[in-house]
Design an enzyme around this catalytic site. Structure first.
Site, PDB file in Angstrom:
ATOM      1  N   CYS A 196       2.625  -2.639  15.043  1.00  0.00           N
ATOM      2  CA  CYS A 196       2.586  -2.512  13.585  1.00  0.00           C
ATOM      3  C   CYS A 196       1.768  -3.623  12.935  1.00  0.00           C
ATOM      4  O   CYS A 196       2.077  -4.809  13.106  1.00  0.00           O
ATOM      5  CB  CYS A 196       4.009  -2.521  13.029  1.00  0.00           C
ATOM      6  SG  CYS A 196       4.083  -2.359  11.234  1.00  0.00           S
ATOM      7  N   CYS A 233       6.711  -7.531   6.688  1.00  0.00           N
ATOM      8  CA  CYS A 233       7.915  -7.132   7.423  1.00  0.00           C
ATOM      9  C   CYS A 233       8.271  -8.226   8.413  1.00  0.00           C
ATOM     10  O   CYS A 233       7.390  -8.851   9.000  1.00  0.00           O
ATOM     11  CB  CYS A 233       7.671  -5.808   8.150  1.00  0.00           C
ATOM     12  SG  CYS A 233       9.133  -5.138   8.981  1.00  0.00           S
ATOM     13  N   GLU A 292       0.815  -1.197   0.000  1.00  0.00           N
ATOM     14  CA  GLU A 292       0.000   0.000   0.000  1.00  0.00           C
ATOM     15  C   GLU A 292       0.855   1.256   0.000  1.00  0.00           C
ATOM     16  O   GLU A 292       1.985   1.264   0.501  1.00  0.00           O
ATOM     17  CB  GLU A 292      -0.960  -0.001   1.186  1.00  0.00           C
ATOM     18  CG  GLU A 292      -0.300  -0.254   2.513  1.00  0.00           C
ATOM     19  CD  GLU A 292      -1.320  -0.552   3.607  1.00  0.00           C
ATOM     20  OE1 GLU A 292      -1.471   0.297   4.495  1.00  0.00           O
ATOM     21  OE2 GLU A 292      -1.961  -1.627   3.556  1.00  0.00           O
ATOM     22  N   CYS A 308       7.388  -5.548  15.218  1.00  0.00           N
ATOM     23  CA  CYS A 308       7.078  -4.512  16.200  1.00  0.00           C
ATOM     24  C   CYS A 308       5.642  -4.694  16.700  1.00  0.00           C
ATOM     25  O   CYS A 308       4.726  -4.941  15.910  1.00  0.00           O
ATOM     26  CB  CYS A 308       7.260  -3.128  15.590  1.00  0.00           C
ATOM     27  SG  CYS A 308       8.980  -2.772  15.116  1.00  0.00           S
ATOM     28  N   CYS A 368       3.860   8.329   0.727  1.00  0.00           N
ATOM     29  CA  CYS A 368       4.457   7.382   1.671  1.00  0.00           C
ATOM     30  C   CYS A 368       4.552   6.030   0.984  1.00  0.00           C
ATOM     31  O   CYS A 368       3.528   5.417   0.671  1.00  0.00           O
ATOM     32  CB  CYS A 368       3.599   7.300   2.924  1.00  0.00           C
ATOM     33  SG  CYS A 368       4.225   6.159   4.171  1.00  0.00           S
ATOM     34  N   CYS A 413      -0.829   1.699   8.934  1.00  0.00           N
ATOM     35  CA  CYS A 413      -0.098   1.028   7.860  1.00  0.00           C
ATOM     36  C   CYS A 413      -0.274  -0.483   7.935  1.00  0.00           C
ATOM     37  O   CYS A 413      -0.074  -1.092   8.984  1.00  0.00           O
ATOM     38  CB  CYS A 413       1.385   1.387   7.966  1.00  0.00           C
ATOM     39  SG  CYS A 413       2.370   0.740   6.628  1.00  0.00           S
TER      40      CYS A 413
END
Length: 341
Positions: free
Chosen positions: A119, A112, A92, A116, A105, A330
């Site tokens: 996230c 990922c 995205e 974290c 962005c 995100c």
């Protein structure tokens, strides 16, 4: 056979390509012009190349632009684009308008691996690296691309975990033969992978943003497992030893969580850690995501926290929340698309 994309190749890569195909050396610059400076999307439209040259190129390569499959627009004008990737997943990209600026962005990975706690992208797990072409495509292939004033690598993924392609993408964005954007209009954000940090500082002139989120070692470990391998102290040591000059900036991203990292003790420790580093703190409101115990702090505490940092002489801003009505956090939009798939 899947053909390789031309879009996303640097000038040096194009020079190697034309030599391999038996074209004159100047052809590389011609191809770069078509890729990055002109409104075309096919090899056939590269009309200053001979018909034979275009046929040879088309046998092995595609132009390489990829359209978004979905766009959501917020009431505040923010747009979130969903792009498919070469491995059948999704990334995205957010376009954020603000007065005379349009900031894009971009994502640097599919998912990922950093895990974290706060996230949503990390909850997808790591699903693949993006190529430089897939990164730059997020800018070039949105309707607003000619109006883009700033680029931030703060989307899905950890840029320093895909540094080769990230650096190639910033080269394409800033080179005279590319989009010729000033590196001072680009910010790359990282959680602080030290080897990548050192290389980035040496090989790029873009601004740097480090995700801090708490100044305390044990607390940061719980939020960000990277703290185990690359403690914040080590990250700050590298930054402190680097001459950023008058133009290049370093900032620290700080998501403010209720009852966790929003106390006067955190202000005091941040001031101690950042002593001697000319920087800015960006305070960020937390956008709730599924399956996490974290909650955003209240507005009064957020303002007090900002005032406390400024009283210590640290330039501090509260980042405006944008796109609240379109899966602002995100990773939410791409996660939803993956679930549908």
């Amino acid at each position: 056979m899947v053909k390789e994309a031309l879009f996303g190749k640097t000038l040096s890569e194009l020079q190697e390509l034309v030599v391999e195909l038996g074209f004159p050396k100047f052809t590389a610059k011609q191809i770069a012009d078509w890729l990055y400076k002109k409104e075309v999307s096919s090899i056939e439209e590269m009309t200053n190349l001979s018909k034979k040259a275009r046929e040879i190129l088309a046998e092995k390569y595609v132009f390489g632009l990829v359209n978004s499959t979905k766009v959501q627009e917020s009431v505040d004008g923010t747009k979130k684009y969903l792009f498919p990737t070469g491995n059948g997943k999704f990334i995205e990209t957010a376009m954020i308008p603000d007065k005379d600026r349009k900031t894009v962005c971009v994502s640097s990975q599919v998912g990922c691996k950093m895990g974290c706690l706060f996230c949503m992208t990390g909850k997808q797990g790591f699903q693949g690296q993006l190529t430089a072409g897939e990164i730059v495509n997020q800018i070039r292939n949105i309707p607003e691309w000619e109006e883009v004033s700033n680029i931030v690598y703060m989307g899905m993924g950890e840029p320093f975990d895909n540094l080769d392609e990230v650096l190639k993408s910033t080269e394409i964005m800033t080179a005279d033969w590319g989009f010729a954007m000033s590196p001072r209009r680009i910010t790359v954000s990282s959680i602080g992978i030290v080897p990548g940090l050192v290389r980035f500082l040496n090989e790029s002139e873009a601004h740097l943003a480090i995700s801090m989120h708490t100044p305390f070692h044990e607390e940061r470990q719980k939020l960000m497992p990277v703290e185990i391998a690359y403690p914040l102290d080590d990250v700050l040591e590298e930054i402190r030893n680097w001459d950023f000059g008058r133009q290049r900036r370093v900032s620290f991203e700080y998501i403010v969580f209720h009852g966790l990292n929003d106390t006067p003790a955190h202000v005091k420790e941040m001031a101690r850690l950042l002593d001697g580093i000319k920087c800015r703190i960006n305070l960020i409101r937390f956008h709730p995501i599924p399956d996490t115990p974290l909650k955003g702090t209240d507005e009064a505490t957020l303002e007090q926290f900002k005032a406390g940092l400024e009283a210590k002489g640290i330039t501090t801003t509260i980042r405006a929340s944008r796109g609240q009505d379109i899966y602002a956090a995100c990773g939410l939009l791409s996660t939803k698309a993956l679930v549908k798939e």
